[in-house]
Design a protein around this motif. Structure first.
Motif, PDB file in Angstrom:
ATOM      1  N   CYS A 202      18.363 102.371  37.845  1.00 15.43           N
ATOM      2  CA  CYS A 202      17.293 101.579  38.712  1.00 15.43           C
ATOM      3  C   CYS A 202      17.068 100.056  38.169  1.00 15.43           C
TER       4      CYS A 202
ATOM      5  N   ILE B 171      15.450 105.793  34.863  1.00 12.40           N
ATOM      6  CA  ILE B 171      14.515 106.808  35.140  1.00 12.40           C
ATOM      7  C   ILE B 171      14.867 108.029  35.020  1.00 12.40           C
TER       8      ILE B 171
ATOM      9  N   ARG C 229      13.742 112.073  35.670  1.00 14.16           N
ATOM     10  CA  ARG C 229      12.694 112.898  36.300  1.00 14.16           C
ATOM     11  C   ARG C 229      12.916 114.465  36.027  1.00 14.16           C
TER      12      ARG C 229
ATOM     13  N   ASP D  62      10.651 117.267  40.848  1.00 10.40           N
ATOM     14  CA  ASP D  62       9.687 117.044  41.817  1.00 10.40           C
ATOM     15  C   ASP D  62       8.511 117.855  41.881  1.00 10.40           C
TER      16      ASP D  62
ATOM     17  N   GLY E 194       3.961 110.468  33.049  1.00 12.44           N
ATOM     18  CA  GLY E 194       5.121 109.611  33.102  1.00 12.44           C
ATOM     19  C   GLY E 194       4.971 108.625  32.201  1.00 12.44           C
TER      20      GLY E 194
ATOM     21  N   ALA F 103       8.328 112.553  33.677  1.00 11.48           N
ATOM     22  CA  ALA F 103       9.218 111.202  34.043  1.00 11.48           C
ATOM     23  C   ALA F 103       9.298 110.392  32.814  1.00 11.48           C
TER      24      ALA F 103
ATOM     25  N   LEU G 295       6.415 104.142  37.951  1.00  7.30           N
ATOM     26  CA  LEU G 295       6.060 105.577  37.674  1.00  7.30           C
ATOM     27  C   LEU G 295       4.739 106.119  38.285  1.00  7.30           C
TER      28      LEU G 295
ATOM     29  N   ASP H  20       4.251 105.576  41.242  1.00  9.30           N
ATOM     30  CA  ASP H  20       4.751 105.909  42.556  1.00  9.30           C
ATOM     31  C   ASP H  20       5.528 107.104  42.673  1.00  9.30           C
ATOM     32  N   GLU H  21       5.961 107.723  41.434  1.00  5.19           N
ATOM     33  CA  GLU H  21       6.492 108.958  41.579  1.00  5.19           C
ATOM     34  C   GLU H  21       5.668 109.980  41.877  1.00  5.19           C
TER      35      GLU H  21
ATOM     36  N   SER I 251       5.703 113.171  41.353  1.00  2.00           N
ATOM     37  CA  SER I 251       5.421 114.133  40.166  1.00  2.00           C
ATOM     38  C   SER I 251       4.701 113.531  39.171  1.00  2.00           C
TER      39      SER I 251
END
Length: 241
Positions: free
Chosen positions: A20, A29, A31, A34, A40, A74, A98, A100-101, A103
């Motif tokens: 990214c 990144i 993960r 999800d 994170g 993450a 992070l 915005d992730e 999970s």
């Protein structure tokens, strides 16, 4: 003809990183899933003017250990620009990514050497706003911060603007802060680090790796440092935050 197909089921911490971008610089990144929610973690690397980048071995070892912790959902690493003025904005963008992730429920920061000093500057510039986000900053680790080069000069500011004052206030507000370094570190003198920790007070935790240099060049030193960082950010192995 008999064909036998053998499948391989990867455990979550064996999932690959995905490339990214953080403010125009390469990043990666990782993960877990999800479906699994948790912490994170952003990890910041050593000085870009001296060859530091996100592939630094200390950074990779810390992230590898964090991915074995079930509480970590993450991780994110990225390259700092050679323009040092972009260090804090890059960290801010990494944290936002992070958050915005889906999970991720909370975030944590770790920095090694220059990365530790930049994490410190980020904490001091953003202060309590980091703790009141819907996905707040819950912990930070400064691994071998370059005291004489980058931290001590900041302590010459007015009392309210000194990192020790601000970090102490963040500790009072709930941030778990940990300082980690070796007794043989030429860039993070033990005496200077202990004095700084004393100014921060009991709101910060100090861990000294006996004999270790700035690079944790012995596998024994590196293992101790990596485990200490991971425990401070994500809790001891086997625990869930």
């Amino acid at each position: 003809r008999l064909v036998v197909i053998i499948g391989c089921c990867l455990t979550p911490h064996h999932m690959a990183e995905v490339p990214c971008i953080v403010i125009g610089r390469r990043a990666a990144i990782w993960r877990r899933s999800d479906a699994i929610r948790g912490l994170g973690v952003v990890m910041a690397h050593p000085h870009p003017h001296y060859g530091g980048n996100m592939d630094d071995d200390r950074v990779l070892q810390v992230l590898k250990e964090l991915r074995s912790r079930e509480s970590v959902a993450a991780t994110l690493r990225f390259d700092f620009s050679s323009d040092l003025a972009t260090g804090v904005p890059s960290l801010e963008e990494a944290v936002r990514m992070l958050q915005d992730e889906p999970s991720v429920t909370a975030v944590a920061l770790a920095g090694y050497s220059y990365g530790a000093a930049t994490v410190c500057q980020f904490l001091c510039s953003r202060r309590a706003e980091l703790l009141v986000h819907a996905k707040p900053l819950q912990s930070a680790v400064l691994l071998a911060p370059p005291m004489e080069m980058m931290i001590t000069p900041l302590e010459l500011r007015s009392p309210d603007e000194r990192p020790s004052t601000i970090l102490g206030q963040l500790g009072d507000a709930g941030l778990a802060l940990t300082l980690v370094a070796g007794t043989g570190d030429d860039f993070c003198g033990e005496h200077a680090l202990r004095e700084w920790h004393a100014r921060i007070g009991e709101r910060g935790t100090l861990h000294i790796v006996d004999g270790a240099d700035h690079f944790f060049s012995s596998p024994v030193w590196l293992r101790e440092a990596v485990k200490t960082v991971a425990d401070a950010l994500a809790g001891p192995a086997g625990s869930s935050l």
